[in-house]
Design a protein around this motif. Structure first.
Motif, PDB file in Angstrom:
ATOM      1  N   GLN A  60      77.358  12.205  38.224  1.00  0.00           N
ATOM      2  CA  GLN A  60      77.008  13.257  39.159  1.00  0.00           C
ATOM      3  C   GLN A  60      75.695  13.876  38.733  1.00  0.00           C
ATOM      4  N   ILE A 107      77.165  20.804  35.411  1.00  0.00           N
ATOM      5  CA  ILE A 107      78.102  20.518  36.503  1.00  0.00           C
ATOM      6  C   ILE A 107      79.081  21.678  36.710  1.00  0.00           C
ATOM      7  N   ARG A 111      79.334  23.784  40.095  1.00  0.00           N
ATOM      8  CA  ARG A 111      80.573  23.842  40.885  1.00  0.00           C
ATOM      9  C   ARG A 111      80.897  25.268  41.275  1.00  0.00           C
ATOM     10  N   ILE A 122      75.761  19.291  43.948  1.00  0.00           N
ATOM     11  CA  ILE A 122      76.027  18.089  43.147  1.00  0.00           C
ATOM     12  C   ILE A 122      76.042  16.874  44.050  1.00  0.00           C
TER      13      ILE A 122
END
Ligand SMILES: [Zn+2]
Length: 152
Positions: A60, A107, A111, A122
């Motif tokens: 990702q 990440i 999020r 992402i």
């Protein structure tokens, strides 16, 4: 006792075969897919350290224009940087750095921002450059290879 790779009955002693980070009990034939463990790990001589296991490679990625996306979404909500910082339990300076592009969110942070701001930060790498994920150099058998062997 059955081989954990091919499922055939093992004649004689099973081989302890190390594949990636798992040790499997396999037949003689399947032991060639991994490293045979002859000794318990603690007395084993240090082999040259492998770098990162490949499954840790990120799949990702944060969008390149994350700073704009964050700022625009924040302004749309009519929030100050402090407001946003409070909502994601970060300092306002973090928001400043994110919005100026000086800090890329990891990440986990991305999020949180996605959820709070209702945005998309992402992207999956596979979606844009899947050919890069194909291993160009074979670095020994992997669990994936074994899955293929099983299917055949
Ligand atoms: Zn086998």
């Amino acid at each position: 006792m059955r081989c954990e790779i091919c499922g055939k009955k093992i004649m004689g002693k099973p081989m302890k075969t190390k594949i990636e980070s798992s040790t499997m009990l396999t037949c003689n034939e399947c032991s060639k897919f991994g490293k045979i463990q002859r000794e318990p790990p603690k007395s084993r001589k240090r082999s040259p350290a492998r770098k990162k296991p490949r499954f840790e490679e990120p799949s990702q990625e944060i969008l390149e224009d994350y700073s704009q996306v964050i700022r625009q979404a924040r302004e749309k909500n009519g929030w100050s940087r402090e407001d946003l910082a409070e909502r994601i339990y970060e300092k306002a300076s973090v928001i400043t750095r994110l919005e100026s592009g000086k800090m890329m969110p990891d990440i986990k942070l991305a999020r949180k921002l996605e959820r709070i701001l209702n945005i998309k930060l992402i992207e999956k790498i596979e979606d844009i450059k899947s050919e890069d994920l194909e291993p160009s150099v074979q670095r020994g058998a992997t669990i994936g290879d074994i899955a293929r062997i099983k299917r055949n």
